[in-house]
Scaffold this active site. Sequence first.
Site, short mmCIF file in Angstrom:
data_model
loop_
_atom_site.label_atom_id
_atom_site.label_comp_id
_atom_site.label_asym_id
_atom_site.label_seq_id
_atom_site.Cartn_x
_atom_site.Cartn_y
_atom_site.Cartn_z
N ALA A 1 1.49 -7.93 7.34
CA ALA A 1 1.22 -7.12 8.10
C ALA A 1 -0.20 -7.96 9.11
CB ALA A 1 0.68 -5.37 8.04
N ASP B 1 1.11 -1.07 0.25
CA ASP B 1 0.18 -0.36 0.36
C ASP B 1 0.36 1.63 0.10
OD1 ASP B 1 -2.61 1.38 0.25
OD2 ASP B 1 -3.03 0.40 2.08
N1 APR Z 1 5.90 -5.59 -4.23
C1 APR Z 1 5.29 -6.70 -4.43
N2 APR Z 1 4.71 -7.06 -2.65
C2 APR Z 1 5.21 -6.64 -1.10
C3 APR Z 1 5.83 -5.19 -2.17
C4 APR Z 1 6.10 -4.48 -3.18
N3 APR Z 1 6.31 -3.38 -3.52
N4 APR Z 1 5.51 -4.65 -0.81
C5 APR Z 1 5.40 -6.00 0.33
N5 APR Z 1 5.40 -6.05 -0.98
C6 APR Z 1 4.66 -7.80 -0.04
C7 APR Z 1 4.99 -8.28 1.47
O1 APR Z 1 6.37 -8.94 2.01
C8 APR Z 1 4.07 -9.37 1.82
O2 APR Z 1 4.00 -10.27 1.27
O3 APR Z 1 3.44 -8.26 -0.28
C9 APR Z 1 3.02 -9.08 0.92
C10 APR Z 1 1.36 -8.42 1.12
O4 APR Z 1 1.69 -7.24 2.57
P1 APR Z 1 1.28 -6.41 2.60
O5 APR Z 1 1.11 -5.12 1.87
O6 APR Z 1 1.89 -6.17 4.58
O7 APR Z 1 -0.55 -6.48 3.13
P2 APR Z 1 -1.40 -7.09 4.18
O8 APR Z 1 -0.14 -8.58 4.78
O9 APR Z 1 -2.27 -7.71 3.25
O10 APR Z 1 -1.48 -5.98 5.08
C11 APR Z 1 -2.07 -5.10 4.61
O11 APR Z 1 -0.92 -3.76 5.71
O12 APR Z 1 0.06 -1.85 5.45
C12 APR Z 1 -0.84 -1.94 5.52
O13 APR Z 1 -1.98 -0.62 4.95
C13 APR Z 1 -1.82 -1.90 4.40
O14 APR Z 1 -3.67 -1.72 7.03
C14 APR Z 1 -3.13 -2.73 5.29
C15 APR Z 1 -2.31 -3.64 5.41
#
Ligand code: APR
Length: 172
Positions: A128, A39
């Site tokens: 997360a 995000d």
């Molecule tokens: N590109 C691809 N994958 C990514 C990237 C990126 N730039 N950054 C992180 N990831 C991966 C992480 O390593 C993980 O495997 O994406 C996957 C999902 O991680 P999160 O982004 O933390 O998503 P999620 O677990 O669904 O949690 C969502 O996190 O930051 C917050 O605003 C967001 O509250 C929401 C929550």
Amino acid sequence: MTTTRTPRIELGHGDITQMRVDAVVNAAKSSLLGGGGVDGAIHRAGGPTILAECRELRAGRFPDGLPVGRAVATGAGDLPARWVIHTVGPVYGHGPAGSLADCYRSSLAVADELGARSVAFPLISAGAYGWPREDAIRIALTTLAETPSEVTVATLVLFDAETHALAERLRG
Ligand code: APR
């Protein structure tokens, strides 16, 4: 007539914001107002227009936020993609059964409404929100392979080399 086609699945590695696809899926939070992980990366790389459109969605269609398992599109700002499809994954251990699969299904449905033919997905909920990676990968691959859609290529983008290797093994 509804399609009976299903997307071809590809695996990608690295930063989803750099993908040259029609639409990039964001693992958003319900507020749609940005956060960390994918995000944060999407909003940083895409610039302020994405957040401005998200605020409009909150002011209009989703005053209480986007429910878990649902998806909604905005433009993609400065990203190479044309659209960002925001979906909210479940926190592991919470939320209704099947809601992680619902994220992939509803994102493909929104892609069909947009006319997007290539879509890149992150591993929703596996950061997360704490979903075990192996289970998250299985749900992603199975759901994308089984959901009828006009999307021709669905790329599951794994951020780190270890998760990418795990996905390669699980795909067989
Ligand atoms: N590109 C691809 N994958 C990514 C990237 C990126 N730039 N950054 C992180 N990831 C991966 C992480 O390593 C993980 O495997 O994406 C996957 C999902 O991680 P999160 O982004 O933390 O998503 P999620 O677990 O669904 O949690 C969502 O996190 O930051 C917050 O605003 C967001 O509250 C929401 C929550």
